[in-house]
Design a protein around this motif. Structure first.
Motif, PDB file in Angstrom:
ATOM      1  N   GLN A   1       0.825  -1.213   0.000  1.00 22.17           N
ATOM      2  CA  GLN A   1       0.000   0.000   0.000  1.00 22.17           C
ATOM      3  C   GLN A   1       0.859   1.262   0.000  1.00 22.17           C
ATOM      4  O   GLN A   1       0.540   2.244  -0.675  1.00 22.17           O
ATOM      5  CB  GLN A   1      -0.927  -0.003   1.221  1.00 22.17           C
TER       6      GLN A   1
ATOM      7  N   TYR B   1      -2.072   3.477  -2.204  1.00 21.75           N
ATOM      8  CA  TYR B   1      -3.501   3.179  -2.146  1.00 21.75           C
ATOM      9  C   TYR B   1      -3.841   2.654  -0.753  1.00 21.75           C
ATOM     10  O   TYR B   1      -2.954   2.314   0.037  1.00 21.75           O
ATOM     11  CB  TYR B   1      -3.891   2.154  -3.211  1.00 21.75           C
ATOM     12  N   ASN B   2      -5.112   2.605  -0.458  1.00 20.44           N
ATOM     13  CA  ASN B   2      -5.610   2.040   0.792  1.00 20.44           C
ATOM     14  C   ASN B   2      -6.427   0.795   0.477  1.00 20.44           C
ATOM     15  O   ASN B   2      -7.438   0.880  -0.238  1.00 20.44           O
ATOM     16  CB  ASN B   2      -6.478   3.050   1.547  1.00 20.44           C
ATOM     17  N   ASP B   3      -5.976  -0.334   0.969  1.00 22.21           N
ATOM     18  CA  ASP B   3      -6.707  -1.574   0.737  1.00 22.21           C
ATOM     19  C   ASP B   3      -8.044  -1.516   1.485  1.00 22.21           C
ATOM     20  O   ASP B   3      -8.072  -1.312   2.702  1.00 22.21           O
ATOM     21  CB  ASP B   3      -5.876  -2.765   1.239  1.00 22.21           C
TER      22      ASP B   3
ATOM     23  N   ASN C   1      -8.572  -1.765   5.385  1.00 21.28           N
ATOM     24  CA  ASN C   1      -8.900  -0.418   5.875  1.00 21.28           C
ATOM     25  C   ASN C   1      -7.681   0.504   5.906  1.00 21.28           C
ATOM     26  O   ASN C   1      -7.536   1.329   6.806  1.00 21.28           O
ATOM     27  CB  ASN C   1      -9.545  -0.496   7.266  1.00 21.28           C
ATOM     28  N   GLY C   2      -6.814   0.362   4.903  1.00 19.94           N
ATOM     29  CA  GLY C   2      -5.703   1.294   4.756  1.00 19.94           C
ATOM     30  C   GLY C   2      -4.440   0.850   5.469  1.00 19.94           C
ATOM     31  O   GLY C   2      -4.442  -0.061   6.290  1.00 19.94           O
ATOM     32  N   VAL C   3      -3.358   1.563   5.156  1.00 21.13           N
ATOM     33  CA  VAL C   3      -2.053   1.139   5.658  1.00 21.13           C
ATOM     34  C   VAL C   3      -1.933   1.299   7.165  1.00 21.13           C
ATOM     35  O   VAL C   3      -1.299   0.475   7.843  1.00 21.13           O
ATOM     36  CB  VAL C   3      -0.921   1.897   4.910  1.00 21.13           C
TER      37      VAL C   3
ATOM     38  N   GLU D   1      -4.271   1.010   9.558  1.00 23.38           N
ATOM     39  CA  GLU D   1      -4.953  -0.102  10.210  1.00 23.38           C
ATOM     40  C   GLU D   1      -4.225  -1.421   9.939  1.00 23.38           C
ATOM     41  O   GLU D   1      -4.196  -2.306  10.802  1.00 23.38           O
ATOM     42  CB  GLU D   1      -6.403  -0.181   9.731  1.00 23.38           C
ATOM     43  N   THR D   2      -3.631  -1.539   8.740  1.00 23.11           N
ATOM     44  CA  THR D   2      -2.870  -2.752   8.423  1.00 23.11           C
ATOM     45  C   THR D   2      -1.715  -2.934   9.396  1.00 23.11           C
ATOM     46  O   THR D   2      -1.464  -4.043   9.895  1.00 23.11           O
ATOM     47  CB  THR D   2      -2.327  -2.676   6.982  1.00 23.11           C
TER      48      THR D   2
ATOM     49  N   CYS E   1      -4.029   7.915  -2.770  1.00 28.49           N
ATOM     50  CA  CYS E   1      -3.095   8.646  -1.905  1.00 28.49           C
ATOM     51  C   CYS E   1      -2.106   9.504  -2.692  1.00 28.49           C
ATOM     52  O   CYS E   1      -1.322  10.238  -2.086  1.00 28.49           O
ATOM     53  CB  CYS E   1      -2.328   7.662  -1.018  1.00 28.49           C
TER      54      CYS E   1
END
Length: 468
Positions: A38, A43-45, A49-51, A53-54, A245
């Motif tokens: 990401q 980008y936010n998966d 739920n985005g980098v 939260e990852t 992003c």
């Protein structure tokens, strides 16, 4: 339909890449891969739920995962002067058995310590060295690369990816990404045929790579080919707009190309829909894009309808940070556009305190060498003293564009401001100096033509010069 990855490498999947991840958790290894992907592709998966939260999930799976923790701390300390982030890093290091760490982890800790000290040159050199030794380490590769951009060390943008590109094969994750990074590096070095070749490889491998699209825009833009920029970005928009992003910066390139072509309504439409809209969030990167675009339009004789007012107000909230002269210079430009001499005076006062203070690092070197003069020159321009402004800007702009954070396309705004002031000063000395500056820039960019906006300024300077 092309999509971002959704399957991530577990411990067995990482094994061929020779990275000593030092975790027993398959899920942590997968989430580490997902976070890096990401970050690399902007980008936010949606599932993860985005980098941010990852990374939270990754460390919940294995709180002792050193590589994962160092990724988190490097992101917190990068480009900031945050004492709370330093405290958190100190606390984390206090939990480690340093003697039990492997070489890769120890080197990463040394790199994060450079961020801790605002030693961006040291961080660049350390991450670049790690990348050479561990060519599939995307964390060190990305930081070694982007720090070349931030430190004004253009050759790193080519040499960091060049040092690993032969190790990547078409079946591997990030094969295209490394070529996209190399495309940009070649473009910044004026090696345009190689840039185009690498960009084509990157986009054929993974069309959603917004950095590679951006690199191709630079390849054309650096050669003064705005029509090609518009055409390429229009043709690929279904892909690069999915990298949410980074897409606002690609929109800046799109609007800038329309400005170069004299298509001002199209430029302002993109500004209102994307560039200016994103800047309202108050982050310095989109603010710099928005301020640069409006200044280009104003120098080109266009009315901007007061759009700069909100930018100047938002920039005033950053006038004591001093993480990059690139941003401080754009803050000064925004204040100058609205005639806010009070904000300019505050920025200058704070900048002088920063220079005299005990902070260190590359940005302090650049600011001490050229930054105060740059903001003083913009302050004089704002007050209508174009003769004194040109004298100041001639002293610093040539150094600024070679030392400062940013690409050649981004930093060109400071040359445009210099030409604008020289034209309004109108003295033979200043007109000659502005002409010489642009000749030197063309030589640096390895081109024989100016971008259309700069050419319009050049034509006005030469016309004025002929009257003397």
């Amino acid at each position: 339909m092309v999509n971002f990855r959704s399957e991530w490498r577990d411990l067995a999947g990482w094994a061929p890449y020779n990275l000593p991840l030092n975790t027993s958790s398959n899920q942590a290894a997968k989430l580490y891969d997902a976070a890096l992907d990401q970050l690399a592709y902007y980008y936010n998966d949606p599932v993860l739920n985005g980098v941010g939260e990852t990374m939270v999930r990754m460390l919940a799976e294995d709180p002792s995962f050193v590589a994962g923790n160092l990724l988190k701390h490097s992101m917190e300390l990068f480009g900031s002067n945050s004492d709370p982030a330093r405290v958190r890093f100190d606390e984390y290091c206090g939990t480690l058995d340093m003697a039990g760490l492997n070489h890769w982890e120890t080197e990463h800790i040394a790199a994060v310590r450079c961020f801790y000290k605002e030693d961006l040159i040291g961080a660049m050199e350390k991450y670049s060295a790690i990348s050479r030794q561990y060519p599939y380490d995307l964390h060190s590769f990305n930081f070694g690369y982007v720090l070349g951009l931030i430190n004004g060390k253009t050759s790193y943008l080519r040499d960091v990816p060049l040092g690993v590109v032969d190790r990547y094969k078409p079946h591997m994750p990030h094969y295209g990404l490394v070529h996209g990074k190399l495309c940009f590096g070649h473009a910044e070095m004026g090696e345009y045929e190689e840039a185009k070749r690498c960009g084509d490889i990157a986009l054929e491998a993974f069309p959603l790579d917004s950095w590679a699209v951006h690199a191709m825009a630079h390849t054309y833009e650096n050669q003064s080919k705005p029509k090609e920029v518009v055409k390429m970005l229009d043709e690929t928009s279904k892909h690069w707009t999915r990298g949410v992003c980074f897409s606002q910066h690609i929109h800046w390139h799109q609007a800038n190309a329309h400005t170069q072509l004299g298509e001002y309504e199209a430029a302002l439409t993109i500004y209102d829909t994307h560039v200016g809209h994103c800047a309202r969030g108050g982050d310095v990167f989109p603010l710099s894009d928005a301020s640069s675009l409006l200044m280009r339009l104003k120098v080109d004789g266009q009315k901007t309808g007061g759009r700069e007012e909100i930018l100047a107000d938002l920039w005033s909230q950053h006038n004591d940070e001093f993480t990059s002269l690139f941003y401080d210079g754009h803050s000064a430009i925004a204040a100058a556009m609205v005639g806010d001499t009070s904000s300019l005076d505050t920025l200058l006062e704070n900048m002088r305190e920063f220079v005299a203070g005990d902070r260190s690092g590359w940005n302090k070197v650049v600011t001490s060498t050229h930054g105060v003069e740059l903001v003083e020159g913009i302050r004089l321009m704002s007050g209508g003293d174009y003769t004194a402004a040109t004298d100041k800007l001639l002293l610093c702009v040539p150094g600024v564009i070679k030392m400062m954070h940013g690409s050649k396309a981004q930093k060109s705004i400071f040359s445009i401001v210099l030409m604008h002031c020289a034209l309004l000063s109108g003295t033979t000395e200043h007109l000659c100096a502005a002409e010489q500056h642009m000749k030197e820039l063309m030589a640096w960019n390895k081109v024989s033509t100016l971008p259309p906006l700069q050419q319009r300024l050049w034509d006005k300077i030469q016309l004025q010069h002929s009257k003397h």
